[in-house]
Design a protein around this motif. Structure first.
Motif, PDB file in Angstrom:
ATOM      1  N   THR A  25       0.830  -1.213   0.000  1.00 52.88           N
ATOM      2  CA  THR A  25       0.000   0.000   0.000  1.00 52.88           C
ATOM      3  C   THR A  25       0.856   1.251   0.000  1.00 52.88           C
ATOM      4  O   THR A  25       0.615   2.186  -0.770  1.00 52.88           O
ATOM      5  N   PHE A  26       1.876   1.313   0.882  1.00 53.54           N
ATOM      6  CA  PHE A  26       2.708   2.508   0.948  1.00 53.54           C
ATOM      7  C   PHE A  26       3.808   2.515  -0.105  1.00 53.54           C
ATOM      8  O   PHE A  26       4.326   3.574  -0.444  1.00 53.54           O
ATOM      9  N   TYR A  27       4.153   1.344  -0.620  1.00 53.97           N
ATOM     10  CA  TYR A  27       5.157   1.303  -1.686  1.00 53.97           C
ATOM     11  C   TYR A  27       4.689   2.110  -2.887  1.00 53.97           C
ATOM     12  O   TYR A  27       5.475   2.825  -3.508  1.00 53.97           O
ATOM     13  N   ILE A  28       3.400   2.010  -3.195  1.00 61.18           N
ATOM     14  CA  ILE A  28       2.877   2.684  -4.389  1.00 61.18           C
ATOM     15  C   ILE A  28       3.089   4.202  -4.326  1.00 61.18           C
ATOM     16  O   ILE A  28       3.746   4.771  -5.210  1.00 61.18           O
ATOM     17  N   PRO A  29       2.569   4.911  -3.298  1.00 57.69           N
ATOM     18  CA  PRO A  29       2.766   6.361  -3.282  1.00 57.69           C
ATOM     19  C   PRO A  29       4.222   6.774  -3.087  1.00 57.69           C
ATOM     20  O   PRO A  29       4.651   7.789  -3.645  1.00 57.69           O
ATOM     21  N   ILE A  30       4.988   5.989  -2.316  1.00 59.40           N
ATOM     22  CA  ILE A  30       6.401   6.343  -2.114  1.00 59.40           C
ATOM     23  C   ILE A  30       7.167   6.226  -3.435  1.00 59.40           C
ATOM     24  O   ILE A  30       8.013   7.066  -3.747  1.00 59.40           O
ATOM     25  N   SER A  31       6.862   5.214  -4.229  1.00 63.69           N
ATOM     26  CA  SER A  31       7.574   5.018  -5.496  1.00 63.69           C
ATOM     27  C   SER A  31       7.302   6.141  -6.494  1.00 63.69           C
ATOM     28  O   SER A  31       8.070   6.345  -7.437  1.00 63.69           O
ATOM     29  N   LEU A  32       6.219   6.896  -6.274  1.00 63.64           N
ATOM     30  CA  LEU A  32       5.873   7.998  -7.183  1.00 63.64           C
ATOM     31  C   LEU A  32       6.517   9.327  -6.784  1.00 63.64           C
ATOM     32  O   LEU A  32       6.401  10.317  -7.506  1.00 63.64           O
ATOM     33  N   LEU A  33       7.197   9.349  -5.640  1.00 65.08           N
ATOM     34  CA  LEU A  33       7.845  10.575  -5.190  1.00 65.08           C
ATOM     35  C   LEU A  33       9.111  10.860  -5.988  1.00 65.08           C
ATOM     36  O   LEU A  33       9.746   9.943  -6.524  1.00 65.08           O
ATOM     37  N   LYS A  34       9.504  12.133  -6.038  1.00 65.31           N
ATOM     38  CA  LYS A  34      10.760  12.512  -6.680  1.00 65.31           C
ATOM     39  C   LYS A  34      11.927  11.968  -5.847  1.00 65.31           C
ATOM     40  O   LYS A  34      11.771  11.702  -4.653  1.00 65.31           O
ATOM     41  N   PRO A  35      13.113  11.805  -6.468  1.00 61.94           N
ATOM     42  CA  PRO A  35      14.206  11.051  -5.843  1.00 61.94           C
ATOM     43  C   PRO A  35      14.526  11.386  -4.380  1.00 61.94           C
ATOM     44  O   PRO A  35      14.608  10.481  -3.550  1.00 61.94           O
ATOM     45  N   THR A  36      14.703  12.669  -4.057  1.00 61.77           N
ATOM     46  CA  THR A  36      15.072  13.012  -2.676  1.00 61.77           C
ATOM     47  C   THR A  36      13.956  12.661  -1.699  1.00 61.77           C
ATOM     48  O   THR A  36      14.200  12.097  -0.623  1.00 61.77           O
ATOM     49  N   LEU A  37      12.720  12.975  -2.070  1.00 55.89           N
ATOM     50  CA  LEU A  37      11.585  12.630  -1.220  1.00 55.89           C
ATOM     51  C   LEU A  37      11.408  11.118  -1.128  1.00 55.89           C
ATOM     52  O   LEU A  37      11.110  10.587  -0.059  1.00 55.89           O
ATOM     53  N   LYS A  38      11.582  10.428  -2.228  1.00 54.46           N
ATOM     54  CA  LYS A  38      11.438   8.974  -2.231  1.00 54.46           C
ATOM     55  C   LYS A  38      12.421   8.339  -1.252  1.00 54.46           C
ATOM     56  O   LYS A  38      12.054   7.495  -0.430  1.00 54.46           O
ATOM     57  N   ARG A  39      13.658   8.767  -1.352  1.00 50.53           N
ATOM     58  CA  ARG A  39      14.704   8.236  -0.471  1.00 50.53           C
ATOM     59  C   ARG A  39      14.386   8.525   0.998  1.00 50.53           C
ATOM     60  O   ARG A  39      14.515   7.666   1.867  1.00 50.53           O
ATOM     61  N   ALA A 226      -8.703  17.857   5.524  1.00 51.19           N
ATOM     62  CA  ALA A 226      -8.345  19.223   5.927  1.00 51.19           C
ATOM     63  C   ALA A 226      -6.830  19.420   5.907  1.00 51.19           C
ATOM     64  O   ALA A 226      -6.334  20.484   5.519  1.00 51.19           O
ATOM     65  N   TYR A 227      -6.092  18.389   6.291  1.00 46.31           N
ATOM     66  CA  TYR A 227      -4.628  18.436   6.312  1.00 46.31           C
ATOM     67  C   TYR A 227      -4.067  18.789   4.936  1.00 46.31           C
ATOM     68  O   TYR A 227      -3.161  19.614   4.797  1.00 46.31           O
ATOM     69  N   MET A 228      -4.634  18.212   3.907  1.00 49.64           N
ATOM     70  CA  MET A 228      -4.084  18.379   2.564  1.00 49.64           C
ATOM     71  C   MET A 228      -4.352  19.752   1.953  1.00 49.64           C
ATOM     72  O   MET A 228      -3.737  20.115   0.956  1.00 49.64           O
ATOM     73  N   LYS A 229      -5.234  20.511   2.560  1.00 53.41           N
ATOM     74  CA  LYS A 229      -5.531  21.849   2.034  1.00 53.41           C
ATOM     75  C   LYS A 229      -4.332  22.790   2.137  1.00 53.41           C
ATOM     76  O   LYS A 229      -4.260  23.795   1.432  1.00 53.41           O
ATOM     77  N   ASP A 230      -3.385  22.470   3.035  1.00 56.76           N
ATOM     78  CA  ASP A 230      -2.190  23.300   3.199  1.00 56.76           C
ATOM     79  C   ASP A 230      -1.081  22.933   2.215  1.00 56.76           C
ATOM     80  O   ASP A 230      -0.030  23.574   2.195  1.00 56.76           O
ATOM     81  N   ILE A 231      -1.291  21.897   1.425  1.00 50.75           N
ATOM     82  CA  ILE A 231      -0.230  21.378   0.551  1.00 50.75           C
ATOM     83  C   ILE A 231      -0.464  21.819  -0.891  1.00 50.75           C
ATOM     84  O   ILE A 231      -1.516  21.560  -1.466  1.00 50.75           O
ATOM     85  N   SER A 232       0.528  22.490  -1.463  1.00 47.47           N
ATOM     86  CA  SER A 232       0.420  22.915  -2.862  1.00 47.47           C
ATOM     87  C   SER A 232       1.417  22.184  -3.761  1.00 47.47           C
ATOM     88  O   SER A 232       1.273  22.215  -4.990  1.00 47.47           O
ATOM     89  N   THR A 233       2.433  21.543  -3.182  1.00 44.61           N
ATOM     90  CA  THR A 233       3.405  20.795  -3.983  1.00 44.61           C
ATOM     91  C   THR A 233       2.735  19.537  -4.534  1.00 44.61           C
ATOM     92  O   THR A 233       2.307  18.663  -3.773  1.00 44.61           O
ATOM     93  N   ARG A 234       2.633  19.453  -5.849  1.00 44.19           N
ATOM     94  CA  ARG A 234       1.852  18.374  -6.470  1.00 44.19           C
ATOM     95  C   ARG A 234       2.371  16.991  -6.093  1.00 44.19           C
ATOM     96  O   ARG A 234       1.579  16.068  -5.842  1.00 44.19           O
ATOM     97  N   ASN A 235       3.677  16.826  -6.043  1.00 41.26           N
ATOM     98  CA  ASN A 235       4.249  15.515  -5.742  1.00 41.26           C
ATOM     99  C   ASN A 235       3.905  15.055  -4.318  1.00 41.26           C
ATOM    100  O   ASN A 235       3.579  13.891  -4.088  1.00 41.26           O
ATOM    101  N   ILE A 236       3.918  15.984  -3.376  1.00 38.94           N
ATOM    102  CA  ILE A 236       3.547  15.664  -1.992  1.00 38.94           C
ATOM    103  C   ILE A 236       2.051  15.374  -1.910  1.00 38.94           C
ATOM    104  O   ILE A 236       1.623  14.429  -1.237  1.00 38.94           O
ATOM    105  N   LEU A 237       1.265  16.170  -2.605  1.00 43.80           N
ATOM    106  CA  LEU A 237      -0.188  15.992  -2.601  1.00 43.80           C
ATOM    107  C   LEU A 237      -0.572  14.630  -3.187  1.00 43.80           C
ATOM    108  O   LEU A 237      -1.452  13.934  -2.664  1.00 43.80           O
ATOM    109  N   LEU A 238       0.103  14.243  -4.246  1.00 41.25           N
ATOM    110  CA  LEU A 238      -0.127  12.936  -4.864  1.00 41.25           C
ATOM    111  C   LEU A 238       0.124  11.828  -3.844  1.00 41.25           C
ATOM    112  O   LEU A 238      -0.684  10.902  -3.692  1.00 41.25           O
TER     113      LEU A 238
END
Length: 276
Positions: A25-39, A226-238
């Motif tokens: 379950t968490f592998y999927i969204p983590i694998s979609l993160l950009k390299p630094t965030l993924k790591r 409500a938490y996600m309303k503060d997030i504008s970075t698309r990769n984090i939001l995804l």
């Protein structure tokens, strides 16, 4: 590429492999993160999963769990001593999973600028889990449930908020982050209620009906929205949207009498979110 950097790269690949084996379950969204965030997020998740596997282990008694979790918590409060950790686990290595045994390696995967935050959150989690093992996971009221779900999942939300802020200055509400984590954990409690009961573990407060637990779950999942309303970075939001969408779909399935959602449903949800 020198030998050291190749070694680090190989370890990062191994971390993703272990992550996939540990949590699809968490592998999927983590694998979609950009390299630094993924790591970073992979490292953080594996560190927390390492201690979680101790708490959940069906072959370790409560006293052993308390000893391992509290000792690990202390080791995480300073420069991590992998030899001391290895000695701590040595009598139980044949029982413990790879993700737990390799905690020291997951720490090295994390960028040095944020690793202390990851270690701190994991240390707090391990200590809290030890306290609940000592209480034999007896949850008598909502306050207990909030406390338990904070240590096993709310802290994940706090840690992720720390990572987002470090990464690009994204600031999020930590209380809503805790609610997000609680909501995901409550879905797990709903899913596993019968199985937990059979092994003598009761995560539902005294006097609560299943309807009460559904209400608790949905309230906390609303905090996640409500938490996600503060997030504008698309990769984090995804990243944030995928586990929440899967959790909401699972709640609907459980309300309809199903045990879980299908792999096909998971893939459909992920593709829809990716393409929005």
């Amino acid at each position: 590429m020198n030998r050291l950097s190749q070694g680090v790269k190989n370890l990062q690949k191994e971390a993703m492999h272990v992550l996939k084996l540990t949590s699809r379950t968490f592998y999927i969204p983590i694998s979609l993160l950009k390299p630094t965030l993924k790591r970073t997020v992979a490292s953080a998740y594996l560190c927390m999963r390492a201690v979680d596997e101790i708490e959940d282990h069906e072959q370790l008694d409560s006293e052993t769990k308390q000893h391992l979790l509290r000792s690990t918590s202390e080791l995480l409060k300073r420069k991590f001593d992998n030899d001391a950790y290895s000695q701590l686990l040595d009598p139980y290595k044949s029982l413990l999973p790879e993700v737990t045994i390799r905690l020291g390696e997951w720490i090295t995967v994390c960028p040095p600028e944020i690793v202390d935050k990851i270690k701190e959150s994991t240390s707090v989690m391990a200590a809290g889990m030890a306290d609940w093992a000592e209480k034999d996971w007896y949850i008598k009221d909502k306050e207990d449930l909030d406390n338990y779900t904070y240590y096993v999942a709310g802290l994940v939300g706090v840690m992720l908020s720390d990572i987002w802020e470090w990464y690009d200055g994204t600031t999020t509400d930590r209380e809503l982050a805790i609610g997000y984590g609680r909501g995901l954990q409550a879905v797990n409690i709903l899913r596993n209620q019968e199985e937990d009961s059979e092994r003598g573990v009761h995560f539902v407060p005294d006097g609560w009906t299943r309807a009460d637990l559904f209400e608790y779950t949905e309230k906390n999942l609303a905090y996640a929205d409500a938490y996600m309303k503060d997030i504008s970075t698309r990769n984090i939001l995804l990243f944030c949207r995928i586990p929440l969408a899967l959790a909401k779909k699972t709640v609907k399935a459980l309300q309809g009498g199903r045990e879980k959602i299908s792999r096909n449903e998971v893939e459909t949800i992920v593709e829809e979110i990716k393409n929005e």
